[in-house]
Design a protein around this motif. Structure first.
Motif, PDB file in Angstrom:
ATOM      1  N   GLY A 335     -11.552  25.416  -0.965  1.00 44.59           N
ATOM      2  CA  GLY A 335     -10.618  25.485  -2.092  1.00 44.59           C
ATOM      3  C   GLY A 335      -9.562  24.408  -2.065  1.00 44.59           C
ATOM      4  N   LEU A 336      -9.807  23.359  -1.294  1.00 41.85           N
ATOM      5  CA  LEU A 336      -8.885  22.220  -1.252  1.00 41.85           C
ATOM      6  C   LEU A 336      -9.341  21.184  -2.285  1.00 41.85           C
ATOM      7  N   PRO A 337      -8.453  20.298  -2.694  1.00 46.84           N
ATOM      8  CA  PRO A 337      -8.850  19.305  -3.705  1.00 46.84           C
ATOM      9  C   PRO A 337      -9.957  18.391  -3.186  1.00 46.84           C
ATOM     10  N   ALA A 338     -10.939  18.118  -4.046  1.00 44.67           N
ATOM     11  CA  ALA A 338     -11.989  17.157  -3.696  1.00 44.67           C
ATOM     12  C   ALA A 338     -11.408  15.752  -3.741  1.00 44.67           C
ATOM     13  N   ALA A 339     -12.041  14.849  -2.985  1.00 41.13           N
ATOM     14  CA  ALA A 339     -11.539  13.473  -2.935  1.00 41.13           C
ATOM     15  C   ALA A 339     -12.479  12.470  -3.582  1.00 41.13           C
ATOM     16  N   LEU A 340     -13.750  12.818  -3.710  1.00 37.19           N
ATOM     17  CA  LEU A 340     -14.750  11.808  -4.082  1.00 37.19           C
ATOM     18  C   LEU A 340     -15.285  11.962  -5.503  1.00 37.19           C
ATOM     19  N   GLY A 341     -14.630  12.793  -6.316  1.00 35.47           N
ATOM     20  CA  GLY A 341     -15.040  12.933  -7.711  1.00 35.47           C
ATOM     21  C   GLY A 341     -14.456  11.818  -8.555  1.00 35.47           C
ATOM     22  N   ASP A 342     -15.106  11.532  -9.676  1.00 37.66           N
ATOM     23  CA  ASP A 342     -14.616  10.527 -10.630  1.00 37.66           C
ATOM     24  C   ASP A 342     -14.440   9.142  -9.993  1.00 37.66           C
ATOM     25  N   ARG A 343     -15.208   8.858  -8.963  1.00 32.08           N
ATOM     26  CA  ARG A 343     -15.103   7.529  -8.354  1.00 32.08           C
ATOM     27  C   ARG A 343     -16.421   7.194  -7.657  1.00 32.08           C
ATOM     28  N   TRP A 344     -16.631   5.930  -7.480  1.00 29.81           N
ATOM     29  CA  TRP A 344     -17.778   5.429  -6.726  1.00 29.81           C
ATOM     30  C   TRP A 344     -17.220   4.630  -5.562  1.00 29.81           C
ATOM     31  N   SER A 345     -17.563   5.040  -4.353  1.00 27.47           N
ATOM     32  CA  SER A 345     -16.978   4.409  -3.172  1.00 27.47           C
ATOM     33  C   SER A 345     -18.073   3.962  -2.226  1.00 27.47           C
ATOM     34  N   GLU A 346     -17.890   2.783  -1.684  1.00 29.52           N
ATOM     35  CA  GLU A 346     -18.810   2.277  -0.678  1.00 29.52           C
ATOM     36  C   GLU A 346     -17.994   1.794   0.511  1.00 29.52           C
ATOM     37  N   VAL A 347     -18.473   2.123   1.697  1.00 29.29           N
ATOM     38  CA  VAL A 347     -17.813   1.627   2.904  1.00 29.29           C
ATOM     39  C   VAL A 347     -18.640   0.484   3.457  1.00 29.29           C
ATOM     40  N   ASP A 348     -17.964  -0.631   3.681  1.00 33.61           N
ATOM     41  CA  ASP A 348     -18.597  -1.795   4.283  1.00 33.61           C
ATOM     42  C   ASP A 348     -18.228  -1.783   5.764  1.00 33.61           C
ATOM     43  N   PHE A 349     -19.211  -1.548   6.605  1.00 29.67           N
ATOM     44  CA  PHE A 349     -18.926  -1.336   8.021  1.00 29.67           C
ATOM     45  C   PHE A 349     -18.543  -2.606   8.763  1.00 29.67           C
ATOM     46  N   TRP A 350     -18.818  -3.747   8.157  1.00 28.17           N
ATOM     47  CA  TRP A 350     -18.495  -4.969   8.911  1.00 28.17           C
ATOM     48  C   TRP A 350     -16.993  -5.229   8.929  1.00 28.17           C
ATOM     49  N   PRO A 351     -16.340  -5.303   7.776  1.00 28.39           N
ATOM     50  CA  PRO A 351     -14.865  -5.396   7.826  1.00 28.39           C
ATOM     51  C   PRO A 351     -14.205  -4.021   7.969  1.00 28.39           C
ATOM     52  N   LEU A 352     -15.006  -2.961   7.943  1.00 29.06           N
ATOM     53  CA  LEU A 352     -14.517  -1.578   7.931  1.00 29.06           C
ATOM     54  C   LEU A 352     -13.539  -1.366   6.786  1.00 29.06           C
ATOM     55  N   GLU A 353     -14.041  -1.600   5.593  1.00 29.10           N
ATOM     56  CA  GLU A 353     -13.233  -1.406   4.388  1.00 29.10           C
ATOM     57  C   GLU A 353     -13.975  -0.499   3.420  1.00 29.10           C
ATOM     58  N   ILE A 354     -13.229   0.331   2.713  1.00 30.87           N
ATOM     59  CA  ILE A 354     -13.805   1.179   1.670  1.00 30.87           C
ATOM     60  C   ILE A 354     -13.402   0.604   0.317  1.00 30.87           C
ATOM     61  N   HIS A 355     -14.409   0.379  -0.512  1.00 25.49           N
ATOM     62  CA  HIS A 355     -14.158  -0.132  -1.855  1.00 25.49           C
ATOM     63  C   HIS A 355     -14.486   0.977  -2.855  1.00 25.49           C
ATOM     64  N   SER A 356     -13.544   1.279  -3.716  1.00 24.45           N
ATOM     65  CA  SER A 356     -13.740   2.344  -4.700  1.00 24.45           C
ATOM     66  C   SER A 356     -13.448   1.832  -6.090  1.00 24.45           C
ATOM     67  N   ARG A 357     -14.165   2.394  -7.036  1.00 25.15           N
ATOM     68  CA  ARG A 357     -13.805   2.141  -8.427  1.00 25.15           C
ATOM     69  C   ARG A 357     -13.923   3.448  -9.199  1.00 25.15           C
ATOM     70  N   ALA A 358     -13.119   3.569 -10.216  1.00 26.41           N
ATOM     71  CA  ALA A 358     -13.102   4.801 -10.994  1.00 26.41           C
ATOM     72  C   ALA A 358     -14.378   4.935 -11.798  1.00 26.41           C
ATOM     73  N   VAL A 359     -14.874   6.159 -11.900  1.00 29.98           N
ATOM     74  CA  VAL A 359     -16.009   6.464 -12.773  1.00 29.98           C
ATOM     75  C   VAL A 359     -15.493   7.445 -13.823  1.00 29.98           C
ATOM     76  N   PRO A 360     -15.178   6.950 -15.004  1.00 27.82           N
ATOM     77  CA  PRO A 360     -14.618   7.859 -16.010  1.00 27.82           C
ATOM     78  C   PRO A 360     -15.704   8.685 -16.688  1.00 27.82           C
ATOM     79  N   GLN A 361     -15.304   9.814 -17.195  1.00 29.60           N
ATOM     80  CA  GLN A 361     -16.211  10.557 -18.077  1.00 29.60           C
ATOM     81  C   GLN A 361     -16.364   9.744 -19.357  1.00 29.60           C
TER      82      GLN A 361
END
Ligand SMILES: [Zn+2]
Length: 376
Positions: A335-361
């Motif tokens: 019952g806690l807020p979700a974190a991964l809705g309405d977005r597309w996220s990819e983690v690049d393990f080489w620089p260890l960075e997460i890139h996200s962009r919004a996915v609107p309805q």
């Protein structure tokens, strides 16, 4: 009941450390890595060290300010400020709350219960007791489609966390080349159905949960109707025939009743985190595909050299992706807020960075555009 009520027994959050620097009190909040500073006098210092949940405000007043007529009022004022700053716990005796789950479960989940308690204390949950979040997990049913490189880690984490019923679905058999990254399997499992071996391992991990094996090759949404029935969440971690095909079938089977998390891939050094589809609250899978379709190709393109069957992968990296998906599932089930809705996220393990962009309805989306009554 407010913590500042004189009948209550105020207690500092367990994640808060207090230090004095002359006339300043520093509250170090380990959970959020923040520091709150307040000017103080000796009386306030005396009060703060007594906030352990064993004394009422009047009792603290009597100890910190013996004989003063307004001691209780002054203590209540300190407590009110600390409560406003979310430095106090919502429960005076957490261990007593935890034991309501049963002594054995309270011991098994002790550290997690303390984490859940802090989630409640910081205000992430409307519940006051961490035991309530644990109870929600225990009453929940999770379905995991595919228990390979990603799904195995998801299943392991959900089992350890105490999700009460876990249904694992796979058609494959364990191979030697799985063992370096597929955490549920051992050499002795080679040749066994993955679903059976996974369910057996989950029962070993946590005796307080039920694990069910479903041996099934998913070929369409209709195949999943019985598998997802009664689920509180479905995590897709299957990738055959393609990750997006099976994700589409899972989403179709779950819509519009069951939240689902799309583990659409980890290979080489990129992992996809989610996305989460929560009917009535987030963009649907069709909206996600519309937003991301151009990443992978356009209608009319011809594939000359396709994806290889054996993509490079490593257990440490599939575990990172799988455990993030599991963390998202636990949030939703508790019952806690979700974190991964309405977005597309990819983690690049080489620089260890997460890139996200919004996915609107999409405006007018025939699936998620018509919000259901009661949807947030
Ligand atoms: Zn939509």
């Amino acid at each position: 009941m407010s913590v500042a009520d004189t009948a209550s027994r105020p207690r500092l959050r367990d994640s808060v450390i207090v230090q004095a620097d002359g006339g300043t009190l520093l509250f170090l909040c380990l959970a959020e890595r923040t520091v709150k500073r307040f000017a103080c006098d000796e009386f306030v210092k005396d009060v703060v060290v007594l906030l352990d949940g064993t004394r009422t405000i009047d009792e603290i007043g009597a100890l910190a300010c013996a004989g003063a007529a307004d001691a209780g009022r002054r203590v209540a004022e300190v407590v009110r400020i600390l409560e406003h700053e979310r430095l106090l716990s919502g429960v005076a005796a957490p261990e007593r709350e935890f034991r309501l789950l049963g002594v054995a479960r309270a011991e098994f989940y002790d550290r997690q219960l303390r984490l859940f308690q802090d989630f409640c204390d910081v205000g992430w949950s409307p519940e006051t007791s961490g035991a309530a979040l644990q109870r929600r997990l225990g009453e929940a049913t999770a379905v995991i489609c595919g228990v390979g490189g990603l799904g195995g880690w998801v299943a392991l984490a959900l089992a350890g966390a105490g999700v009460g019923r876990i249904r694992v679905c796979d058609f494959d058999r364990v191979e030697v080349s799985n063992l370096h990254r597929q955490v549920l399997f051992r050499m002795a499992d080679v040749g066994a159905p993955k679903a059976d071996a996974a369910a057996a391992r989950l029962r070993e991990v946590n005796p307080f949960i039920e694990a069910e094996a479903v041996e099934l090759r998913i070929g369409g949404a209709a195949d999943l109707a019985g598998v997802v029935k009664g689920a509180d969440i479905v995590i897709n971690a299957a990738d055959l025939p393609t990750p997006n095909d099976v994700a589409g079938w899972v989403s179709e089977a779950c819509w519009p009743d069951i939240p689902h998390i799309m583990g659409t891939g980890y290979a080489y050094h990129i992992g996809v985190l989610g996305t989460s589809i929560i009917p009535g609250r987030t963009a649907c899978w069709s909206c996600v595909r519309a937003e991301t379709f151009a990443d992978h190709g356009r209608d009319g393109m011809e594939t000359l050299v396709g994806k290889r069957d054996q993509a490079g992968a490593m257990g440490a990296l599939s575990g990172l992706v799988g455990n993030i998906l599991a963390w998202e599932a636990i949030r939703i089930l508790a019952g806690l807020p979700a974190a991964l809705g309405d977005r597309w996220s990819e983690v690049d393990f080489w620089p260890l960075e997460i890139h996200s962009r919004a996915v609107p309805q999409r405006p007018g989306c025939p699936t998620c555009g018509a919000r259901r009554p009661g949807g947030a």
